[in-house]
Design a protein around this motif. Sequence first.
Motif, PDB file in Angstrom:
ATOM      1  N   UNK A   1      15.227   7.123  12.592  1.00 29.00           N
ATOM      2  CA  UNK A   1      16.336   7.617  11.765  1.00 29.00           C
ATOM      3  C   UNK A   1      16.021   9.021  11.253  1.00 29.00           C
ATOM      4  N   UNK A   2      17.084   9.795  11.017  1.00 28.11           N
ATOM      5  CA  UNK A   2      16.929  11.201  10.623  1.00 28.11           C
ATOM      6  C   UNK A   2      16.678  11.296   9.120  1.00 28.11           C
ATOM      7  N   UNK A   3      15.713  12.147   8.753  1.00 25.99           N
ATOM      8  CA  UNK A   3      15.393  12.364   7.331  1.00 25.99           C
ATOM      9  C   UNK A   3      15.869  13.762   6.955  1.00 25.99           C
ATOM     10  N   UNK A   4      16.739  13.824   5.944  1.00 21.60           N
ATOM     11  CA  UNK A   4      17.264  15.122   5.507  1.00 21.60           C
ATOM     12  C   UNK A   4      16.758  15.494   4.119  1.00 21.60           C
ATOM     13  N   UNK A   5      16.993  16.729   3.738  1.00 24.18           N
ATOM     14  CA  UNK A   5      16.701  17.171   2.369  1.00 24.18           C
ATOM     15  C   UNK A   5      15.243  17.512   2.113  1.00 24.18           C
ATOM     16  N   UNK A   6      14.407  17.563   3.161  1.00 31.41           N
ATOM     17  CA  UNK A   6      12.967  17.761   2.926  1.00 31.41           C
ATOM     18  C   UNK A   6      12.658  19.138   2.340  1.00 31.41           C
ATOM     19  N   UNK A   7      13.409  20.164   2.789  1.00 27.88           N
ATOM     20  CA  UNK A   7      13.119  21.514   2.277  1.00 27.88           C
ATOM     21  C   UNK A   7      13.446  21.617   0.800  1.00 27.88           C
TER      22      UNK A   7
END
Length: 425
Positions: A345-351
């Motif tokens: 699954x894709x993980x967003x918001x890391x930056x």
Amino acid sequence: MKILLLGSGGREHALAWAIAASPMLGRLFCAPGNAGIAGLAECVSLDIADHGTVAAFCKVEGIDLVVVGPETPLVAGIVDDLAQSGIRAFGPSRAAARLEGSKGFMKDICARYGIPTAASARFGDLDSVLAHVAVHGAPVVVKADGLAAGKGVTVAATMAEAEAAVRDIFSGRFGEAGAQVLIEDFLEGEEVSFFALCDGRTALPLATAQDHKRAFDGDKGPNTGGMGAFSPAPALTEELTARVMREIIDPTLAAMRDMGSPFTGVLFAGLMLTPSGPSLLEYNVRFGDPECQVLMLRLKDDLLTLLQGAVDGTLDKMSVRWWPDAALTVVLAANGYPGAYETGSVIGGLEAAAAVPGVEIFHAGTRREGDRILSNGGRVLNVAALGKTVAGARASAYEAVALIDWPQGFCRSDIGGRAAAREKA
Ligand code: AMP
């Protein structure tokens, strides 16, 4: 120096982060690594269970030091095998790694050297262990003798739970690690993690930490590899630290030396602070994961210098300094962990999360696909932070967690909660 780091978890990302900051570093390789480590090291897809392949890689690249993160290769003797090829590695030999690889071995040393630990008995067949449990009564702790990735221990509140745990271990689920079962007295108290850096002769106490082993808030749910941690552990005062060194760590080092298997590497003692003093629950022969993440954030001295000191046997001339700040890490795991879970699954918001002041994100089970980061394991990310207090570090870590977009994952919301409340009191 050219370094090869072995492993692929949050612990190894934190080690890579600290090694990358060393003025002594020339080139850093990591096998197999993860998407986060790839930002700091050249990841190579070596099969680390194949020690010959690792040695051959070291020869070709001229590796000066191999740093072994996880326990499995240590227990399998990778340090001995590399030494045979003339390659220096940080970590214990196969014989010394038995402190973690066999709970029975650890208990025998405790008995011989008077090291405080819970009373226990070991059995190899179902009938005798059930008979023993029936006499012992509950609560009782049931453990698989060998390595079971933190999942071979059941604290049984009832006889039914104890019996189910025994049957589970003998079902063959843990393979060879479940050939013997330990039945241990239940100890009450506060649990802390204690780390010492060892060169066979000298042990330097490192910082202390507390972790959260259960899957869900309020210490509910099954045991996991660890769902979060903070450092320092306020319960371990300087006086208690000195006592742990005197009563537990130093006698263990002496025992290993006497046996002809001096212990080199990180000795990680899981301790219960009971009313009658610290008692040894278990030994691990490497940094804890996620404790390593918080220790690396607080380490002021150069990690490579310390690791070299352990390998060279010069720790008696060294000391370790720490930033006074507290550090805390929250583990994000895939829904279903520690049971079955999905990957990919894709993980967003890391930056955005990494931009929160004081926050460092250490990857565990992740992989990169183009410009996307995908989940690739049970424990997937560590959102770690430094702060003046545990409460401060905690606030920053959870602020960053809230910015991560990953509906397929979960985390505990109470990491460091009790320690932060105590600070206020
Ligand atoms: P271990 O892998 O032996 O450290 O056990 C895993 C967890 O089980 C520990 O971190 C403790 O929370 C718990 N545990 C292990 N042994 C005992 C004991 N004798 N009494 C109470 N809790 C224990």
